[in-house]
Enzyme design. Structure first.
Site, PDB file in Angstrom:
ATOM      1  CE1 TYR A 178      -3.369  -2.854   0.674  1.00  0.00           C
ATOM      2  CE2 TYR A 178      -2.051  -3.337   2.621  1.00  0.00           C
ATOM      3  CZ  TYR A 178      -3.030  -3.683   1.735  1.00  0.00           C
ATOM      4  OH  TYR A 178      -3.691  -4.876   1.891  1.00  0.00           O
ATOM      5  CE1 TYR A 184      -7.681  -5.739   3.084  1.00  0.00           C
ATOM      6  CE2 TYR A 184      -7.030  -7.566   4.502  1.00  0.00           C
ATOM      7  CZ  TYR A 184      -6.829  -6.792   3.378  1.00  0.00           C
ATOM      8  OH  TYR A 184      -5.802  -7.086   2.520  1.00  0.00           O
ATOM      9  CG  ASP A 243     -11.640 -13.372   6.557  1.00  0.00           C
ATOM     10  OD1 ASP A 243     -10.709 -13.960   7.131  1.00  0.00           O
ATOM     11  OD2 ASP A 243     -11.463 -12.439   5.746  1.00  0.00           O
ATOM     12  CE  LYS A 251      -3.182 -11.001   8.029  1.00  0.00           C
ATOM     13  NZ  LYS A 251      -4.448 -10.469   7.526  1.00  0.00           N
TER      14      LYS A 251
END
Ligand code: PLP
Length: 430
Positions: free
Chosen positions: A20, A148, A249, A278
């Site tokens: 980003y 997200y 999620d 993750k």
């Protein structure tokens, strides 16, 4: 030593994209040469206490012997083979372990290479499932604002429409439905009105909806908010009532971060599809998993074209990643992670509390091993980084949020270093 850098920062700045950031005006980057325990070691020898767990991943800290042993042992056998037509013990045993520790109905496992891809896989499962059932009209997804789910196109389409950069890709993204940010906070009295708009949306679009996609309890990169378990329970009821699948999620929340092994447990909710990533490999390698029920898998399998599920990444079920994931999950389960997370939660709560009185601070919130200070104005990330690094800590704010999610093995002195640095930044309101 001047000019004798082992990491060529000028090259990095000129040629490498970081997450980003603009190539023209990138934020400064810090060269890391090693990581051990809860410390990152910068070139030149400075050691930083890691407050980010490398974005939720390094729950055991760095260099855990169990994880390193698993990687070395698997490397001696094979780092990788294709998963098409072949299989191996690391994949089979990791799947067995994940099936054992996730809610009982989740018994079918798809391994892929990153969180975003596992969300794509989850979405594809939902769409293929309804197509196979002859309910091809069910093609839309309902997500909640402030969420997200990753950066690939399907995942992006269910991210918060504003912070998720929808405006850049407006005409390319599938148009999904969005309920408001779950407004009822985790630790406030339950307000049934907080699901009213969601209920109305589900009612209105019941025939077109394939799935609701959300992060259970903790909205991570979309705003670091913790919402009420009853909200999640209500979503489950509504999904059942309308014949819609629930995709949870848990890429950020999985493996203990919120105080439960999986955040769905706060509401005793069982999703139809569960995304993990993750911390799955303890922060060593990239791997993700999408789990679903026999019902969804069998449904897909009865579909057109022989019922094949149409996904198959090159590095699917990478043996090295599966082996270290198994070691990481086992290490977690064998540890007193609940006690560790509870201790971290108590210390974060106590030591971040003084921020609440500060004029620049909008909110302070803690859940499990996650501590968040929300400022009133966006934080100057470059200035904050410089300040943090000078204090010997690694904390990377985004937007108005300064937050900590340390490795579970962090000691109380090291955690105090992190919280003191956050308090210091909040006081100066950079
Ligand atoms: C990080 C994250 C993803 C994306 O995972 P990647 O491995 O970065 O692709 C998806 N969902 C949630 C909740 C995440 O935190």
């Amino acid at each position: 030593m001047k000019g004798d850098f082992r990491v060529d920062l000028a090259f990095d700045r000129k040629h490498l994209w970081h997450p980003y950031t603009s190539m023209a005006a990138p934020l400064p980057t810090y060269p890391v040469v090693g990581a051990r325990g809860v410390h990152l070691e910068l070139e030149g020898g400075r050691r930083l206490v890691d407050g980010m767990s490398s974005w939720w991943c390094a729950i055991h800290g760095y260099g855990h012997p169990n994880l390193e042993r698993a990687i070395r042992a698997q490397l001696d056998r094979m780092p990788h083979v294709m998963f098409g037509g072949l299989t191996h013990e690391p994949a089979v045993e990791l799947a067995r372990l994940l099936i054992r520790i996730t809610p009982q109905p989740l018994k079918r496992v798809f391994f892929c290479d990153s969180g975003s891809v596992s969300v794509e896989v989850a979405i594809k499962m939902a769409l293929q499932y309804f197509r196979a059932l002859g309910q091809g009209r069910r093609t839309r997804l309902l997500a909640v604002r402030g969420g997200y789910h990753g950066d690939t196109f399907g995942a992006m389409s269910v991210c918060d429409p504003e912070t998720g950069m929808h405006h850049l890709f407006e005409d390319m993204l599938p148009e999904q439905l969005f309920a408001p940010v779950p407004s009822c906070a985790f630790d406030t009295p339950w307000d049934p009105a907080s699901t009213a708009e969601l209920e109305a949306l589900m009612e209105a679009y019941a025939e077109e909806l394939a799935a609701v996609v959300l992060e259970p309890i903790v909205q991570g990169a979309g705003g670091m908010r913790f919402y009420h378990p009853r909200y999640l329970a209500r979503v489950r009821e509504l999904c059942d009532a309308h014949g819609v699948l629930l995709i949870a999620d848990e890429i950020a929340t999985g493996f203990g971060r919120s105080g439960k092994l999986f955040a769905c447990e706060h509401a005793e909710v069982v999703p139809d599809v569960l995304c993990l990533g993750k911390a799955l490999t303890g922060g060593t390698m990239t791997l993700a998993a999408t789990l679903t029920t026999a019902e969804v898998a069998d449904g897909i399998s009865r579909g057109p074209g022989g019922g094949a599920f149409m996904h198959g990444p090159t590095f699917m079920a990478n043996p090295l990643a599966c082996a270290v994931a198994r070691a990481s999950v086992t290490t977690l389960l064998d540890s007193d992670w609940r006690g560790r997370v509870r201790t971290i939660e108590a210390q974060l709560t106590e030591e971040l509390e003084p921020c609440r009185q500060l004029p620049g601070v909008a909110d302070v919130r803690v859940l499990g091993a996650i501590g968040v200070v929300e400022m009133r104005k966006p934080v100057d990330v470059a200035a904050a980084q410089t300040r943090f690094v000078a204090r010997g800590v690694w904390i990377r704010p985004f937007g108005k949020l300064v937050y900590l999610m340390p490795p579970y093995v962090i000691g109380s002195g090291e955690l105090s270093q992190l919280t003191a640095a956050v308090v210091d930044l909040a006081e100066s309101a950079i």
